[in-house]
Design a protein around this motif. Structure first.
Motif, PDB file in Angstrom:
ATOM      1  N   PHE A 127       0.776  -1.230   0.101  1.00 37.35           N
ATOM      2  CA  PHE A 127       0.034   0.211  -0.138  1.00 37.35           C
ATOM      3  C   PHE A 127       0.790   1.331  -0.060  1.00 37.35           C
ATOM      4  O   PHE A 127       0.450   2.374  -0.556  1.00 37.35           O
ATOM      5  CB  PHE A 127      -0.995   0.096   1.165  1.00 37.35           C
ATOM      6  N   LYS A 128       2.054   1.162   0.659  1.00 32.74           N
ATOM      7  CA  LYS A 128       3.042   2.356   0.612  1.00 32.74           C
ATOM      8  C   LYS A 128       3.531   2.705  -0.805  1.00 32.74           C
ATOM      9  O   LYS A 128       3.394   3.638  -1.605  1.00 32.74           O
ATOM     10  CB  LYS A 128       3.977   1.968   1.162  1.00 32.74           C
ATOM     11  N   TYR A 132      -0.187   5.167  -1.038  1.00 31.89           N
ATOM     12  CA  TYR A 132      -0.951   5.522   0.242  1.00 31.89           C
ATOM     13  C   TYR A 132      -0.060   5.738   1.607  1.00 31.89           C
ATOM     14  O   TYR A 132       0.953   5.120   1.617  1.00 31.89           O
ATOM     15  CB  TYR A 132      -2.010   4.627   0.593  1.00 31.89           C
ATOM     16  N   GLU A 133      -0.383   6.666   2.497  1.00 34.22           N
ATOM     17  CA  GLU A 133      -0.158   6.880   3.686  1.00 34.22           C
ATOM     18  C   GLU A 133      -0.454   5.629   4.435  1.00 34.22           C
ATOM     19  O   GLU A 133      -1.533   5.327   4.664  1.00 34.22           O
ATOM     20  CB  GLU A 133      -0.470   8.122   4.373  1.00 34.22           C
ATOM     21  N   THR A 134       0.488   4.768   4.902  1.00 31.71           N
ATOM     22  CA  THR A 134       0.326   3.370   5.466  1.00 31.71           C
ATOM     23  C   THR A 134       0.843   3.479   6.858  1.00 31.71           C
ATOM     24  O   THR A 134       1.888   3.632   6.995  1.00 31.71           O
ATOM     25  CB  THR A 134       0.723   2.222   4.654  1.00 31.71           C
ATOM     26  N   GLU A 174      -3.977   6.321   5.799  1.00 36.60           N
ATOM     27  CA  GLU A 174      -5.313   5.945   5.694  1.00 36.60           C
ATOM     28  C   GLU A 174      -5.491   4.523   5.902  1.00 36.60           C
ATOM     29  O   GLU A 174      -6.680   4.001   6.125  1.00 36.60           O
ATOM     30  CB  GLU A 174      -5.419   5.958   4.139  1.00 36.60           C
ATOM     31  N   PHE A 175      -4.520   3.536   5.806  1.00 36.26           N
ATOM     32  CA  PHE A 175      -4.562   2.115   6.067  1.00 36.26           C
ATOM     33  C   PHE A 175      -3.440   1.824   7.006  1.00 36.26           C
ATOM     34  O   PHE A 175      -2.198   2.205   7.078  1.00 36.26           O
ATOM     35  CB  PHE A 175      -4.276   1.238   4.815  1.00 36.26           C
ATOM     36  N   LEU A 311      -8.133  -1.809  -4.366  1.00 40.24           N
ATOM     37  CA  LEU A 311      -6.903  -1.615  -5.495  1.00 40.24           C
ATOM     38  C   LEU A 311      -7.354  -2.301  -6.726  1.00 40.24           C
ATOM     39  O   LEU A 311      -7.867  -3.417  -6.745  1.00 40.24           O
ATOM     40  CB  LEU A 311      -5.774  -2.060  -4.880  1.00 40.24           C
TER      41      LEU A 311
END
Length: 488
Positions: A127-128, A132-134, A174-175, A311
């Motif tokens: 996810f990074k 995304y900010e993870t 976010e995740f 995704l």
């Protein structure tokens, strides 16, 4: 300003003495940390009972005491709140104290005996990489976006969990992917958290020093899924006989992954080599850098989770092909001179050790020796020790039993218990060297060209724990040093 009554929201209260409309500073379950106007939660632990420290907390300035049993001495000016379960109360209060950060991001919990660290860590990486900010809460480390913090437990205490989740929310995460251990579930550390999804990996012999039996261990895992909200998803391994059990009472949307049976996310191993796996997932082929059937399951869980979180399939497949092995999980180094492969893996349960050894045996030609170095931790489940000995001796050509983290136990006594599981026909394959460094050195000196060495049990750990002290020790560094020194 934070008020006691606000952090008690949703906490089942049996009795209150004093007022709850008071401003408080910090929340603690360790009486040594209490300062003026703090709240002390008395927890009954396996080694000590927080109720024995209520008087100390009061003397240090606690404004409120949360406890299961009220003390005989009630001090004026202190609010006493009696609850049925202090662990649950602490978790709910911690979430409230940090303004319920799990409501503001998508929190995914990963539970099961093996695979938790790999799945959560690689989901963080994926996810990074997707932009995304993870966040990550794992056995190996805690990540808040790009910032790394040390991890002390697989599932930290509720104050630690919620404080890091608050940092994540404030950083725009976010995740977040989180390992959820059976200890953490049983001790209610995850109460009050809002999960967007839960993943079940597998269930095998582990932690039976803590849980009464395997059924209790399984049922504790199941409660995590029982508590998922309708808005969440529950993704389970359909090939594990306990996989469907996890979904029996959940309110979440249910999904499955499998290699052997029908599933929503169906996988097939097309090639299995030391440099990776060729997989087919739902008719899409991809090459991943991880090795073995157990990692094929991990990849299926990762694929399914990424899909359920929205995704795009093509993007997920591309990102998965770039994922690297997690620290201490089937990490390997090859000596240039002798072409000896040394593998370091965290396998510390019978099932995990069996998986790793079967994976190596499925790849090797049979002309090489497979030399395994393995031990078992002290002050932990002793019942698994002979099983580990049996598996190591049965699936290796040579085995060296050694010390792991003996903690307060006699390492030689632990080794004797491991040896007890070795079948008589395999006695000649085994030897015992208590000193772990010497055991690894001996394995390397025994190896010939093209042989394979497995150093199992400690994986990512960079220390050895002996009688309450931690000494610097890194399996990967040590085995790398020895095999690179070998000459033709």
């Amino acid at each position: 300003m934070i008020y006691l009554k606000d952090i008690l929201y949703k906490v089942p209260i049996e009795k209150t003495i004093g007022v709850t409309a008071v401003a408080i500073n910090n929340l603690h379950f360790d009486s040594r940390k209490i300062e003026l106007n703090d709240v002390f939660v008395a927890i009954r632990g396996s080694l000590s009972d927080g109720h024995d420290y209520i008087k100390m907390a009061a003397e240090k300035g606690a404004l409120a005491i949360i406890c299961e049993s009220l003390p005989e001495l009630i001090i004026n000016g202190i609010t006493y709140v009696q609850v049925a379960d202090s662990n649950k109360a602490l978790a709910l209060m911690a979430a409230n104290y940090f303004e319920n950060p799990s409501d503001s991001l998508k929190l995914i919990g990963v539970t099961g005996t093996n695979g938790k660290t790999t799945i959560s860590s690689l989901l963080y990486d994926l996810f990074k990489a997707a932009g995304y900010e993870t966040g990550l809460l794992s056995t190996v480390k805690i990540m808040v976006g790009e910032k790394e913090f040390p991890a002390t437990h697989t599932t930290p205490d509720p104050l630690t969990i919620n404080s890091y989740l608050r940092k994540m929310v404030d950083a725009g995460v976010e995740f977040c992917f989180m390992e959820v251990s059976s200890h953490g579930i049983h001790q209610k550390r995850t109460e009050g958290l809002h999960f967007a999804g839960g993943i079940f990996t597998n269930l095998s012999h582990d932690h039976l020093d803590y849980h009464k039996d395997f059924k209790e261990y399984r049922d504790v895992k199941k409660t995590f899924f029982d508590q998922l909200p309708k808005s969440a998803f529950a993704l389970t391994n359909a090939d594990d006989k306990n996989g469907p059990v996890m979904l029996q009472n959940t309110n979440a949307r249910t999904y499955t992954y499998a290699l052997k049976t029908y599933a929503d996310y169906k996988g097939q191993i097309l090639e299995n080599q030391f440099n990776g796996l060729l997989l087919k997932i739902n008719n899409n082929e991809l090459w991943v850098k991880l090795i073995g059937a157990f990692n094929a399951y991990n990849m299926l869980a990762i694929y399914g989770t990424a899909d359920l979180l929205g995704l795009e399939t093509i993007e997920v497949l591309q990102l998965m092909s770039n994922l690297e092995s997690v620290a201490g999980r089937f990490q390997y180094v090859v000596s240039e001179e002798m072409n000896i492969t040394a593998i370091v893996d965290y396998a510390h349960t019978p099932d995990a050790l069996k998986n790793v050894l079967q994976t190596i045996n499925s790849i090797r030609t049979g002309n090489e020796e497979l030399i395994t170095v393995v031990g078992c931790g002290g002050d932990r489940d002793a019942a698994k020790r002979p099983k580990m000995g049996n598996i190591a001796a049965s699936l290796s050509t040579k085995v060296i039993f050694t010390s792991d983290n003996p903690r307060s136990e006699d390492p030689e006594a632990i080794i004797h218990q491991i040896e007890a599981g070795v079948p008589p026909e395999h006695f000649k394959r085994t030897l015992s060297i208590t000193d772990r460094k010497q055991a690894i050195k001996t394995a390397c000196s025994m190896a010939n060209r093209n042989d394979i060495i497995l150093v199992a049990g400690k994986g990512h750990e960079t220390y050895q724990e002996i009688n309450g002290e931690r000494f610097e020790f890194n399996d990967l560094e040590i085995v790398s040093e020895f095999i690179t020194a070998l000459k033709k």
